[in-house]
Design a protein around this motif. Structure first.
Motif, short mmCIF file in Angstrom:
data_model
loop_
_atom_site.label_atom_id
_atom_site.label_comp_id
_atom_site.label_asym_id
_atom_site.label_seq_id
_atom_site.Cartn_x
_atom_site.Cartn_y
_atom_site.Cartn_z
N ALA A 1 -22.03 60.19 33.51
CA ALA A 1 -23.29 60.43 32.80
C ALA A 1 -23.55 59.33 31.77
O ALA A 1 -24.69 58.87 31.61
N ARG A 2 -22.51 58.91 31.08
CA ARG A 2 -22.67 57.83 30.09
C ARG A 2 -22.95 56.51 30.77
O ARG A 2 -23.73 55.68 30.27
N LYS A 3 -22.34 56.30 31.93
CA LYS A 3 -22.56 55.06 32.67
C LYS A 3 -24.00 54.97 33.17
O LYS A 3 -24.62 53.89 33.15
N THR A 4 -24.55 56.10 33.63
CA THR A 4 -25.91 56.14 34.17
C THR A 4 -26.95 56.49 33.12
O THR A 4 -28.14 56.47 33.40
N ASP A 5 -26.49 56.84 31.91
CA ASP A 5 -27.38 57.25 30.82
C ASP A 5 -28.29 58.40 31.27
O ASP A 5 -29.50 58.37 31.11
N THR B 1 -17.43 63.91 35.00
CA THR B 1 -18.89 63.96 34.96
C THR B 1 -19.45 63.25 33.74
O THR B 1 -20.43 62.51 33.84
N ILE B 2 -18.85 63.44 32.57
CA ILE B 2 -19.38 62.83 31.35
C ILE B 2 -19.22 61.31 31.40
O ILE B 2 -20.05 60.57 30.87
N ARG B 3 -18.16 60.83 32.04
CA ARG B 3 -17.98 59.38 32.17
C ARG B 3 -19.09 58.77 33.01
O ARG B 3 -19.66 57.73 32.66
N LEU C 1 -27.23 64.96 33.42
CA LEU C 1 -25.84 64.95 33.89
C LEU C 1 -24.89 65.21 32.73
O LEU C 1 -23.86 65.87 32.89
N LYS C 2 -25.24 64.70 31.55
CA LYS C 2 -24.44 65.01 30.36
C LYS C 2 -24.48 66.51 30.07
O LYS C 2 -23.46 67.11 29.71
#
Length: 301
Positions: free
Chosen positions: A148-152, A144-146, A156-157
Protein backbone atom coordinates in the motif's frame (compact mmCIF):
# COMPACT_ATOMS: atom_id res chain seq x y z
CA UNK A 1 6.49 4.82 -18.83
CA UNK A 2 3.18 6.30 -19.92
CA UNK A 3 0.69 7.45 -17.24
CA UNK A 4 -1.82 4.79 -18.33
CA UNK A 5 0.85 2.08 -18.01
CA UNK A 6 1.74 3.27 -14.49
CA UNK A 7 -1.93 3.16 -13.45
CA UNK A 8 -2.38 -0.31 -14.96
CA UNK A 9 0.69 -1.66 -13.20
CA UNK A 10 -0.44 -0.13 -9.89
CA UNK A 11 -3.90 -1.64 -10.34
CA UNK A 12 -2.47 -5.12 -11.00
CA UNK A 13 -0.31 -4.97 -7.87
CA UNK A 14 -3.26 -3.93 -5.69
CA UNK A 15 -5.44 -6.68 -7.18
CA UNK A 16 -2.76 -9.31 -6.55
CA UNK A 17 -2.42 -8.38 -2.87
CA UNK A 18 -6.17 -8.12 -2.36
CA UNK A 19 -6.97 -11.47 -3.96
CA UNK A 20 -4.24 -13.11 -1.90
CA UNK A 21 -5.74 -11.62 1.26
CA UNK A 22 -9.18 -12.74 0.14
CA UNK A 23 -8.17 -16.42 0.04
CA UNK A 24 -6.24 -16.17 3.32
CA UNK A 25 -9.38 -14.73 4.91
CA UNK A 26 -11.45 -17.56 3.43
CA UNK A 27 -9.16 -20.16 4.99
CA UNK A 28 -9.06 -18.40 8.37
CA UNK A 29 -12.81 -17.80 8.52
CA UNK A 30 -13.61 -21.47 7.84
CA UNK A 31 -10.92 -22.61 10.29
CA UNK A 32 -12.17 -20.28 13.06
CA UNK A 33 -15.80 -21.26 12.62
CA UNK A 34 -14.95 -24.97 12.72
CA UNK A 35 -12.62 -24.47 15.70
CA UNK A 36 -15.29 -22.47 17.49
CA UNK A 37 -17.92 -25.11 16.87
CA UNK A 38 -15.82 -28.15 17.81
CA UNK A 39 -13.95 -26.26 20.54
CA UNK A 40 -17.16 -25.01 22.18
CA UNK A 41 -16.04 -21.39 21.96
CA UNK A 42 -18.57 -18.68 21.18
CA UNK A 43 -15.71 -16.17 21.19
CA UNK A 44 -13.93 -18.03 18.39
CA UNK A 45 -17.15 -18.27 16.39
CA UNK A 46 -17.58 -14.49 16.78
CA UNK A 47 -13.97 -14.01 15.67
CA UNK A 48 -14.69 -16.14 12.63
CA UNK A 49 -17.66 -13.95 11.77
CA UNK A 50 -15.35 -10.92 12.13
CA UNK A 51 -13.00 -12.46 9.61
CA UNK A 52 -15.91 -12.97 7.22
CA UNK A 53 -16.35 -9.19 7.19
CA UNK A 54 -12.94 -8.98 5.51
CA UNK A 55 -14.46 -10.53 2.39
CA UNK A 56 -16.67 -7.49 1.94
CA UNK A 57 -13.78 -5.07 2.32
CA UNK A 58 -11.59 -7.07 -0.09
CA UNK A 59 -14.34 -6.81 -2.69
CA UNK A 60 -14.62 -3.07 -2.02
CA UNK A 61 -10.91 -2.71 -2.73
CA UNK A 62 -11.19 -4.65 -5.99
CA UNK A 63 -14.23 -2.70 -7.20
CA UNK A 64 -13.17 0.81 -6.18
CA UNK A 65 -9.54 0.56 -7.28
CA UNK A 66 -10.81 -0.53 -10.69
CA UNK A 67 -13.03 2.55 -10.86
CA UNK A 68 -10.44 4.99 -9.48
CA UNK A 69 -7.89 3.86 -12.09
CA UNK A 70 -10.10 5.11 -14.93
CA UNK A 71 -8.81 8.24 -16.67
CA UNK A 72 -10.79 11.47 -16.59
CA UNK A 73 -13.83 11.73 -18.83
CA UNK A 74 -16.57 14.23 -19.66
CA UNK A 75 -18.34 13.65 -16.36
CA UNK A 76 -15.19 13.54 -14.20
CA UNK A 77 -12.72 16.27 -15.17
CA UNK A 78 -10.48 15.45 -12.19
CA UNK A 79 -10.54 11.70 -12.77
CA UNK A 80 -12.04 9.04 -10.53
CA UNK A 81 -9.54 9.10 -7.65
CA UNK A 82 -12.14 9.90 -5.00
CA UNK A 83 -13.88 6.60 -5.60
CA UNK A 84 -10.87 5.11 -3.83
CA UNK A 85 -11.46 7.48 -0.94
CA UNK A 86 -15.10 6.42 -0.85
CA UNK A 87 -13.94 2.81 -0.64
CA UNK A 88 -11.70 3.73 2.30
CA UNK A 89 -14.65 5.27 4.14
CA UNK A 90 -16.78 2.19 3.50
CA UNK A 91 -14.05 0.00 5.00
CA UNK A 92 -13.80 2.34 8.00
CA UNK A 93 -17.56 2.21 8.53
CA UNK A 94 -17.46 -1.60 8.29
CA UNK A 95 -14.77 -1.63 10.97
CA UNK A 96 -16.85 0.68 13.14
CA UNK A 97 -19.89 -1.59 12.79
CA UNK A 98 -17.79 -4.61 13.80
CA UNK A 99 -16.38 -2.70 16.79
CA UNK A 100 -19.84 -1.68 18.00
CA UNK A 101 -21.16 -5.22 17.58
CA UNK A 102 -18.27 -6.75 19.53
CA UNK A 103 -18.60 -4.12 22.27
CA UNK A 104 -22.35 -4.62 22.76
CA UNK A 105 -22.17 -8.42 22.71
CA UNK A 106 -19.22 -8.46 25.11
CA UNK A 107 -20.87 -6.10 27.60
CA UNK A 108 -24.01 -8.24 27.53
CA UNK A 109 -21.92 -11.36 28.17
CA UNK A 110 -20.13 -9.70 31.11
CA UNK A 111 -23.53 -8.83 32.55
CA UNK A 112 -24.64 -12.46 32.26
CA UNK A 113 -21.47 -13.69 34.00
CA UNK A 114 -22.05 -11.23 36.85
CA UNK A 115 -25.55 -12.67 37.23
CA UNK A 116 -24.12 -16.17 37.53
CA UNK A 117 -24.17 -17.39 33.93
CA UNK A 118 -21.30 -19.82 33.21
CA UNK A 119 -19.49 -19.59 29.88
CA UNK A 120 -18.61 -23.06 28.48
CA UNK A 121 -14.93 -23.90 28.83
CA UNK A 122 -13.34 -23.91 25.34
CA UNK A 123 -11.23 -26.71 23.89
CA UNK A 124 -7.57 -26.69 22.86
CA UNK A 125 -8.47 -26.49 19.16
CA UNK A 126 -9.93 -23.01 19.75
CA UNK A 127 -6.68 -21.89 21.43
CA UNK A 128 -4.60 -23.14 18.50
CA UNK A 129 -6.93 -21.47 15.98
CA UNK A 130 -6.57 -18.16 17.81
CA UNK A 131 -2.77 -18.35 17.72
CA UNK A 132 -2.70 -19.26 14.02
CA UNK A 133 -5.08 -16.39 13.25
CA UNK A 134 -2.89 -13.83 15.02
CA UNK A 135 0.25 -14.89 13.18
CA UNK A 136 -1.46 -15.13 9.78
CA UNK A 137 -3.32 -11.80 10.02
CA UNK A 138 -0.30 -9.88 11.33
CA UNK A 139 1.81 -11.24 8.47
CA UNK A 140 -0.96 -10.34 6.01
CA UNK A 141 -1.12 -6.81 7.47
CA UNK A 142 2.64 -6.28 7.04
CA UNK A 143 2.56 -7.59 3.49
CA UNK A 144 -0.45 -5.47 2.53
CA UNK A 145 0.73 -2.24 4.19
CA UNK A 146 4.13 -2.53 2.50
CA UNK A 147 2.50 -2.75 -0.93
CA UNK A 148 0.00 0.00 0.00
CA UNK A 149 2.84 2.40 0.81
CA UNK A 150 4.65 1.45 -2.38
CA UNK A 151 1.55 2.13 -4.51
CA UNK A 152 0.33 5.02 -2.33
CA UNK A 153 -3.14 3.46 -2.17
CA UNK A 154 -5.33 4.73 0.71
CA UNK A 155 -7.92 2.02 0.20
CA UNK A 156 -5.24 -0.70 0.35
CA UNK A 157 -3.87 0.89 3.52
CA UNK A 158 -7.37 0.78 4.98
CA UNK A 159 -7.65 -2.88 4.07
CA UNK A 160 -4.27 -3.56 5.69
CA UNK A 161 -5.53 -2.02 8.92
CA UNK A 162 -8.60 -4.21 8.67
CA UNK A 163 -6.26 -7.21 8.63
CA UNK A 164 -4.51 -5.90 11.73
CA UNK A 165 -7.82 -5.22 13.47
CA UNK A 166 -8.64 -8.89 12.94
CA UNK A 167 -5.29 -9.77 14.53
CA UNK A 168 -6.15 -7.51 17.49
CA UNK A 169 -9.51 -9.20 17.77
CA UNK A 170 -7.84 -12.61 17.73
CA UNK A 171 -5.44 -11.49 20.48
CA UNK A 172 -8.38 -10.61 22.71
CA UNK A 173 -10.09 -13.84 21.78
CA UNK A 174 -6.95 -15.87 22.51
CA UNK A 175 -6.52 -14.21 25.92
CA UNK A 176 -10.09 -15.01 26.84
CA UNK A 177 -10.08 -18.54 25.46
CA UNK A 178 -6.60 -19.26 26.86
CA UNK A 179 -7.55 -17.93 30.28
CA UNK A 180 -10.71 -20.02 30.38
CA UNK A 181 -8.91 -23.11 29.10
CA UNK A 182 -5.96 -22.89 31.49
CA UNK A 183 -7.50 -21.29 34.61
CA UNK A 184 -10.96 -22.80 34.69
CA UNK A 185 -14.57 -21.67 34.55
CA UNK A 186 -14.15 -18.84 37.05
CA UNK A 187 -11.89 -17.00 34.59
CA UNK A 188 -14.12 -17.34 31.54
CA UNK A 189 -15.11 -13.69 32.01
CA UNK A 190 -11.67 -12.80 30.59
CA UNK A 191 -13.07 -13.50 27.13
CA UNK A 192 -15.73 -10.74 27.03
CA UNK A 193 -13.50 -8.30 28.97
CA UNK A 194 -10.69 -8.68 26.42
CA UNK A 195 -13.23 -8.38 23.60
CA UNK A 196 -14.39 -4.99 24.95
CA UNK A 197 -10.80 -3.72 24.88
CA UNK A 198 -10.33 -5.05 21.35
CA UNK A 199 -13.55 -3.39 20.17
CA UNK A 200 -12.24 -0.02 21.39
CA UNK A 201 -8.98 -0.55 19.51
CA UNK A 202 -10.87 -1.41 16.33
CA UNK A 203 -13.06 1.66 16.81
CA UNK A 204 -9.96 3.87 16.98
CA UNK A 205 -8.68 2.43 13.70
CA UNK A 206 -12.10 3.02 12.12
CA UNK A 207 -12.06 6.65 13.29
CA UNK A 208 -8.59 7.19 11.81
CA UNK A 209 -9.84 5.91 8.44
CA UNK A 210 -13.25 7.57 8.23
CA UNK A 211 -12.42 11.10 9.41
CA UNK A 212 -9.54 11.78 6.95
CA UNK A 213 -11.64 10.23 4.17
CA UNK A 214 -14.57 12.51 4.93
CA UNK A 215 -12.22 15.51 5.02
CA UNK A 216 -10.97 14.55 1.57
CA UNK A 217 -14.48 14.20 0.15
CA UNK A 218 -15.22 17.64 1.60
CA UNK A 219 -12.11 19.00 -0.20
CA UNK A 220 -10.10 19.84 2.91
CA UNK A 221 -6.71 21.42 2.17
CA UNK A 222 -3.44 19.55 2.52
CA UNK A 223 -1.50 20.04 5.79
CA UNK A 224 0.23 23.42 6.15
CA UNK A 225 3.66 21.76 6.18
CA UNK A 226 2.97 20.14 2.82
CA UNK A 227 1.65 23.40 1.36
CA UNK A 228 4.85 25.15 2.43
CA UNK A 229 6.85 22.38 0.75
CA UNK A 230 4.82 22.89 -2.44
CA UNK A 231 5.53 26.63 -2.42
CA UNK A 232 9.25 25.98 -1.94
CA UNK A 233 9.27 23.70 -4.99
CA UNK A 234 7.44 26.32 -7.04
CA UNK A 235 9.84 29.08 -6.06
CA UNK A 236 12.94 27.18 -7.21
CA UNK A 237 12.52 29.16 -10.46
CA UNK A 238 14.17 32.55 -9.87
CA UNK A 239 11.93 34.25 -12.46
CA UNK A 240 8.84 33.64 -10.34
CA UNK A 241 7.66 35.65 -7.35
CA UNK A 242 4.74 36.18 -4.98
CA UNK A 243 3.01 32.78 -5.06
CA UNK A 244 -0.55 33.28 -3.81
CA UNK A 245 -4.08 31.87 -3.87
CA UNK A 246 -2.70 28.37 -3.27
CA UNK A 247 -5.46 25.76 -3.32
CA UNK A 248 -4.80 22.11 -2.53
CA UNK A 249 -6.79 18.94 -1.97
CA UNK A 250 -6.42 15.18 -2.18
CA UNK A 251 -8.00 13.15 -4.96
CA UNK A 252 -7.63 9.51 -3.94
CA UNK A 253 -3.93 8.65 -4.04
CA UNK A 254 -3.11 11.89 -5.88
CA UNK A 255 -3.32 15.58 -5.05
CA UNK A 256 -4.57 18.67 -6.84
CA UNK A 257 -2.62 21.95 -6.73
CA UNK A 258 -3.73 25.34 -8.02
CA UNK A 259 -1.62 28.47 -7.52
CA UNK A 260 -1.06 32.01 -8.86
CA UNK A 261 2.49 33.30 -9.42
CA UNK A 262 3.94 36.52 -10.85
CA UNK A 263 6.52 37.04 -13.62
CA UNK A 264 7.97 40.01 -15.44
CA UNK A 265 5.30 41.31 -17.80
CA UNK A 266 7.85 41.37 -20.64
CA UNK A 267 8.46 37.62 -20.40
CA UNK A 268 7.49 35.80 -23.58
CA UNK A 269 4.59 33.40 -23.64
CA UNK A 270 7.01 30.62 -24.57
CA UNK A 271 9.20 31.31 -21.52
CA UNK A 272 6.18 31.48 -19.24
CA UNK A 273 4.99 28.15 -20.60
CA UNK A 274 8.40 26.55 -20.02
CA UNK A 275 8.36 27.78 -16.41
CA UNK A 276 4.94 26.25 -15.70
CA UNK A 277 5.95 22.94 -17.32
CA UNK A 278 9.09 22.84 -15.16
CA UNK A 279 7.02 23.47 -12.01
CA UNK A 280 4.59 20.73 -12.96
CA UNK A 281 7.43 18.25 -13.49
CA UNK A 282 8.96 19.08 -10.09
CA UNK A 283 5.66 18.64 -8.31
CA UNK A 284 4.86 15.34 -10.06
CA UNK A 285 8.37 14.07 -9.35
CA UNK A 286 7.81 14.84 -5.66
CA UNK A 287 4.15 13.76 -5.23
CA UNK A 288 3.63 11.21 -7.98
CA UNK A 289 2.25 11.05 -11.55
CA UNK A 290 -1.36 11.49 -10.36
CA UNK A 291 -0.62 15.04 -9.18
CA UNK A 292 -2.79 17.60 -10.96
CA UNK A 293 -1.30 21.09 -11.32
CA UNK A 294 -2.90 24.36 -12.44
CA UNK A 295 -0.66 27.45 -12.53
CA UNK A 296 -1.87 30.98 -13.25
CA UNK A 297 0.79 33.44 -14.46
CA UNK A 298 0.28 37.12 -13.60
CA UNK A 299 2.47 40.10 -14.56
CA UNK A 300 4.45 41.83 -11.84
CA UNK A 301 2.74 45.15 -11.13
Amino acid sequence: MMKEEVNTQREKIIYKVTWFGFFVNLFLAVAKLLAGFFGRSSAMIADGVHTLSDFATDLVVIVFVKISAKPKDEGHDYGHGKFETLGTIIIGMALLAVAVSIFINSVEMIGKVIKGFTIPRPGLVAVIAGLVSILAKEWLYRYTIRVARKTDSPVLKANAWHHRSDAFSSIGTLIGIGGAYLLGDKWCVLDPIAAVIVSLMIGKVAYDLVVPGLNELLDSSLPKEQEREILDLIMEDSLLSDPHNLKTRRIGSGISIEVHVRMDGQTTVSRSHDATVAIEKRLKRKYGPRTQVIIHIEPIK
